[in-house]
Every structure is written in structure tokens, then in C-alpha cells.
Design an enzyme around this catalytic site. Structure first.
Site, mmCIF file in Angstrom:
data_model
loop_
_atom_site.group_PDB
_atom_site.id
_atom_site.type_symbol
_atom_site.label_atom_id
_atom_site.label_comp_id
_atom_site.label_asym_id
_atom_site.label_seq_id
_atom_site.Cartn_x
_atom_site.Cartn_y
_atom_site.Cartn_z
ATOM 1 N N HIS A 53 -2.477 1.324 -5.370
ATOM 2 C CA HIS A 53 -2.173 0.754 -4.063
ATOM 3 C C HIS A 53 -3.111 1.394 -3.045
ATOM 4 O O HIS A 53 -3.197 2.629 -2.977
ATOM 5 C CB HIS A 53 -0.731 1.078 -3.649
ATOM 6 C CG HIS A 53 0.298 0.494 -4.541
ATOM 7 N ND1 HIS A 53 0.947 -0.684 -4.252
ATOM 8 C CD2 HIS A 53 0.794 0.932 -5.740
ATOM 9 C CE1 HIS A 53 1.813 -0.948 -5.217
ATOM 10 N NE2 HIS A 53 1.741 0.015 -6.136
ATOM 11 N N VAL B 217 4.558 -3.959 -12.540
ATOM 12 C CA VAL B 217 3.784 -4.735 -13.515
ATOM 13 C C VAL B 217 3.197 -3.731 -14.504
ATOM 14 O O VAL B 217 2.593 -2.741 -14.082
ATOM 15 C CB VAL B 217 2.649 -5.536 -12.823
ATOM 16 C CG1 VAL B 217 1.788 -6.264 -13.835
ATOM 17 C CG2 VAL B 217 3.233 -6.520 -11.813
ATOM 18 N N HIS C 97 -2.330 0.012 -11.782
ATOM 19 C CA HIS C 97 -2.792 -0.479 -10.488
ATOM 20 C C HIS C 97 -2.658 0.608 -9.438
ATOM 21 O O HIS C 97 -1.739 1.413 -9.465
ATOM 22 C CB HIS C 97 -2.057 -1.752 -10.058
ATOM 23 C CG HIS C 97 -0.573 -1.672 -10.040
ATOM 24 N ND1 HIS C 97 0.205 -1.692 -11.190
ATOM 25 C CD2 HIS C 97 0.292 -1.582 -9.009
ATOM 26 C CE1 HIS C 97 1.484 -1.621 -10.854
ATOM 27 N NE2 HIS C 97 1.567 -1.550 -9.534
ATOM 28 N N ASP D 45 -1.861 -7.361 -2.105
ATOM 29 C CA ASP D 45 -0.490 -7.328 -2.604
ATOM 30 C C ASP D 45 0.271 -8.456 -1.907
ATOM 31 O O ASP D 45 0.130 -8.635 -0.697
ATOM 32 C CB ASP D 45 0.137 -5.970 -2.271
ATOM 33 C CG ASP D 45 1.460 -5.722 -2.963
ATOM 34 O OD1 ASP D 45 2.303 -6.649 -3.002
ATOM 35 O OD2 ASP D 45 1.671 -4.600 -3.446
#
Length: 139
Positions: free
Chosen positions: A97, A91, A95, A30
Site C-alpha cells: 500500500h 487478496v 501487495h 485501490d
């Protein structure tokens, strides 16, 4: 095909510090990590939300391997693994994390302080530690 930021990274059109890549998923650092070594793992095929993901089992096998790699590669005491679905999803590409954790690291609830890498060399050094661990036989 969608052309969001993550699709551009997957296609090699945008640079990233990649730590993992196969036919199912791509993992990269990230750029605004909660803690250094914070990885985003995305499906290679564009999907926006968890409900859109058809390869759930294979994708989450990569999430599991990524959590292991972050802990082993960075000698973290644990990881925080999280996903937003639409709300707070910066986004529009699914995704996960994977954030390295240490006891008393200051992370409280969902108030994520952000940090920065001092330069590309420092980011690459974190990426390399995770990459080596992700590709090791124990991962």
C-alpha cells in the site's frame, strides 16, 4: 497459475486504474482508498507473501519510485507504505500500500478509514497525476 483478483488485473481481465506497469510490478489505485491516490503495487509474478518474493531488490525499487510518484504527483507531504503478510491480507497476492499523507489528515495507527472516488472520472484523474509523475525522469 493462480487466479486471484490481482492476477486478473495484471492479465487485463479485470479493469483497474493502472499507474505503473513493467516486467517486475504493476501499480493501480485501490478501489477502497484510505485517501484518494492510494496505490497498490503488486509483483507481476504471483507470489503470496514477502517470503515468496525472489525479486526483492527490483520490486522494492518500484515501491520506492511509487512513493516518490505519489508524493510528487499528488503534492502529498509524505506517504504511508505498508504491507500485510497473510493476516489482514485481503487478496492472497503480495501487495504494498502506498498511501498519500498530509499533516493532520486524520490517519491514526492502523485504523484505516476508507473513502470512495465519486466516479471513474475522479479515479482516473488521480491515476493520471500519479502515472505522469511515476514516468517522469525524477521518479
Amino acid at each position: 497459475m493462480s487466479t486471484d483478483l490481482f492476477c486478473e488485473i495484471i492479465a487485463g481481465e479485470r479493469p483497474a486504474f493502472t499507474v505503473f506497469s513493467d516486467e517486475v510490478a504493476v501499480g493501480f489505485l485501490d478501489t477502497r482508498p484510505v485517501f484518494k491516490g492510494h496505490v497498490l503495487l503488486v509483483p507481476r509474478r504471483h507470489v503470496e507473501t514477502l517470503a515468496d518474493l525472489t525479486e526483492v531488490g527490483p520490486f522494492f525499487e518500484r515501491v520506492q519510485a511509487g512513493a516518490r510518484a505519489v508524493e510528487d504527483g499528488l503534492q502529498a507531504a509524505g506517504t504511508f507504505v505498508a504491507m500485510n503478510n497473510r493476516i489482514s491480507q485481503s487478496v492472497p497476492h503480495l501487495h504494498v500500500h502506498i498511501v498519500p499523507r498530509q499533516k493532520k489528515d486524520g490517519l491514526r495507527g492502523f485504523f484505516w478509514p476508507r473513502t470512495k472516488y465519486s466516479d471513474d472520472a475522479e479515479a482516473e484523474s488521480y491515476a493520471e497525476l500519479i502515472r505522469k509523475s511515476w514516468n517522469s525522469p525524477s521518479a
